[in-house]
Scaffold this motif. Structure first.
Motif, mmCIF file in Angstrom:
data_model
loop_
_atom_site.group_PDB
_atom_site.id
_atom_site.type_symbol
_atom_site.label_atom_id
_atom_site.label_comp_id
_atom_site.label_asym_id
_atom_site.label_seq_id
_atom_site.Cartn_x
_atom_site.Cartn_y
_atom_site.Cartn_z
ATOM 1 N N THR A 43 0.766 -1.105 -0.095
ATOM 2 C CA THR A 43 0.067 0.073 -0.160
ATOM 3 C C THR A 43 0.841 1.041 -0.059
ATOM 4 O OG1 THR A 43 -1.735 1.309 1.154
ATOM 5 C CG2 THR A 43 -0.368 0.034 2.517
ATOM 6 N N PRO A 81 -4.487 -4.693 0.668
ATOM 7 C CA PRO A 81 -5.140 -3.495 0.000
ATOM 8 C C PRO A 81 -6.773 -3.893 0.061
ATOM 9 C CG PRO A 81 -3.353 -4.064 -1.221
ATOM 10 C CD PRO A 81 -3.251 -5.186 -0.318
ATOM 11 N N GLU A 344 -6.958 -0.301 -3.735
ATOM 12 C CA GLU A 344 -5.880 0.105 -4.247
ATOM 13 C C GLU A 344 -4.965 -0.743 -4.892
ATOM 14 O OE1 GLU A 344 -1.771 2.602 -2.638
ATOM 15 O OE2 GLU A 344 -2.983 1.413 -1.050
#
Lengths: 347, 178
Positions: A43, A81, A344
């Motif tokens: 991330t 994520p 993400e």
């Protein structure tokens, strides 16, 4: 062949985690810094970013704490994520930010995953949608539970006061069966259109099956759902909310008869409810503001009261195998925020 | 040197301090009583009756009732300040759920910290969660009054009986007798 790991050392580490009070009852994966670093590498968010606050208990969750808990839950680093998006989605729910985790009703998050990430990470998108048996579905849901337990400090019998709890708590993570759904993905209803990978979440109080393999008439099938949704036991306030997780067969039957998702929602809004007499028998006919109470007045016995105020109160998801006409009504605690969270792209 | 096992709680052990306690008066004669109602079923009639009895039997001068907008959360600071300005002692409750018992105790601690004696009333089914919240708010062992569970399904007459039964404990909590 690589040398097998030392089971005695593993057992010792697992017992250590139990002794600290970190476990939800099942063994945890002991998290080390190198393992957690692999999570954090997926991330762009900084480890000390605060991703959730529970003001009444004075606790925060950071990206770092979420990573430790996700690792302990058994997630692979590449799931992280999705864990972050799922946690964001859960924290969009008003009840999750309020007293929901402390509640006697003991609500469980239902996490819904959409988009290519389902196949990239190996989510179960077919039979047995409510689990168990698949690592991403099982461990991502568990990670949310461990965050609430450890980062927020909401532990059973102490700050968590569930009277009976909810079957499947911290284990409900559905990857929608987009391939066999006749309708747009659920994330599109949450504002994430275009086939992106996204997570949606709602808090639930239970799941109840609707088994209707009895009729080819979509009207009759919808009545069967309306009956389950309209159960008086689940009514607390004037309005209620329930998600329907349709199996592909029911969804395709309805779509084949010309029903869009919106049409199904409109039908259910119109037909879910009870008569005053039914409500009075259960002591729930009176209304003081939005709260129900036992009113001796029988004058409204013939009146039919609708209980779903809008289509937003009846979210529709498609999941499971196409092998039988068995669907699920999922009772929602409070109401769904109506917003899905994009995932993400892994770093 | 092997890796250490990481702690998923992010907590460091805080030093224990004495719980906040506002100065007590010897009796409630002439005291203005604030009632902080949390909107749970029967909380309003229960506290109203406690207030009425404090005036009738203990010579309190009057009652100011306020309602929390969110039973699950501690009362906002403005509401604490407003009640503190208009009241000499506070009664808050009824804690009869997971979050509202905890927050009733949190409110009690907030009033004590601000200098006003407070008596929180919780159902006896929620002692552990009330105690845990007191500890979180830096007031381990904070004393509150309890009434038997359940509260929500009591009739108006039963509510009045319950209020009368808990009255002695409330007075003790609010005065130097406690």
């Amino acid at each position: 062949m690589a040398e097998a790991p030392d089971p005695d050392a593993a057992q010792e580490a697992i017992e250590y985690c139990y002794e600290q009070g970190w476990s939800d009852g099942l063994p945890l994966v002991p998290a080390s810094q190198p393992l957690v670093d692999r999570f954090l590498a997926t991330t762009s968010r900084a480890p000390d970013e605060i991703i959730g606050t529970l003001e009444q208990v004075g606790r925060d969750c950071t990206v770092y704490l979420a990573a430790v808990n996700a690792a302990m839950a058994g997630c692979l680093p590449e799931y992280f994520p999705v864990v972050l998006a799922a946690f964001d989605a859960v924290m969009r729910e008003r009840a999750a930010r309020g007293g929901g985790w402390q509640s006697t009703s003991g609500p469980a998050p239902l996490i819904v995953v959409n988009g290519p990430v389902r196949h990239e990470l190996g989510f179960n998108t077919a039979g047995g949608a409510f689990g168990p048996g698949f690592r991403p579905n099982a461990t991502i849901a568990r990670a949310i539970g461990l965050i609430v337990r450890n980062a927020f400090g909401i532990r059973p019998h102490v700050l968590e006061q569930a009277t009976q709890g909810v079957p499947g708590r911290w284990s409900l993570c559905i990857a929608e069966n987009e391939e066999e759904s006749p309708w747009p993905p659920f994330a599109a209803d949450g504002g994430q259109a275009g086939g992106v990978s996204a997570v949606s979440a709602m808090l639930t109080r239970t799941s109840e099956f609707v088994d209707n393999r009895h009729t080819p008439d979509p009207g009759q099938v919808l009545w069967d759902f309306a009956d389950t949704i309209s159960r008086t036991g689940s009514l607390i306030f004037r309005d209620t909310s329930a998600a329907v997780v349709f199996c592909p067969e029911h969804a395709q039957m309805l779509a084949g008869a010309g029903y869009s998702k919106t049409d199904v929602q409109a039908w259910l809004v119109e037909h879910c409810g009870r008569t005053g007499a039914d409500l009075r028998r259960a002591g729930k006919n009176g209304l003081r503001g939005i709260a129900r109470f036992a009113d001796g007045d029988a004058s409204a016995d013939e009146t039919f009261s609708k209980i779903l105020p809008s289509p937003r109160h009846i979210p529709i998801i498609v999941a499971g195998a196409r092998n039988a006409a068995i669907s699920m009504v999922v009772r929602i605690f409070g109401e769904w925020s109506g917003a899905s969270t994009p995932i993400e792209k892994g770093g | 040197m092997p890796n250490v096992i990481l702690d998923p709680t992010g907590q460091v052990q805080a030093a224990k301090s004495a719980p906040p306690r506002a100065p007590r008066r010897a009796s409630l004669r002439g005291a203005r009583v604030g009632l902080l109602v949390n909107t749970k079923q029967n909380a309003a009639p229960f506290l109203d009756e406690v207030g009425r009895l404090l005036v009738e039997r203990y010579g309190a001068s009057g009652v100011l009732a306020r309602t929390k907008t969110n039973f699950a959360q501690p009362a906002p600071e403005e509401l604490i300040k407003e009640m503190q300005a208009g009241c000499d002692v506070i009664v808050t409750g009824i804690g009869d759920c997971g979050s509202c018992s905890a927050s009733a105790v949190a409110d009690g601690v907030a009033f004590e910290t601000a200098g006003t004696p407070a008596a929180a009333i919780c159902s006896d089914a929620f002692g552990v969660t009330a105690d845990a919240m007191a500890e979180l708010r830096g007031a381990p062992g904070y004393a509150y009054a309890t009434t038997p569970h359940p509260v929500a399904v009591l009739t108006p007459e039963q509510v009045r009986e319950r209020a009368a039964r808990v009255l002695g404990d409330v007075v003790a909590l609010l005065t130097t007798a406690g």
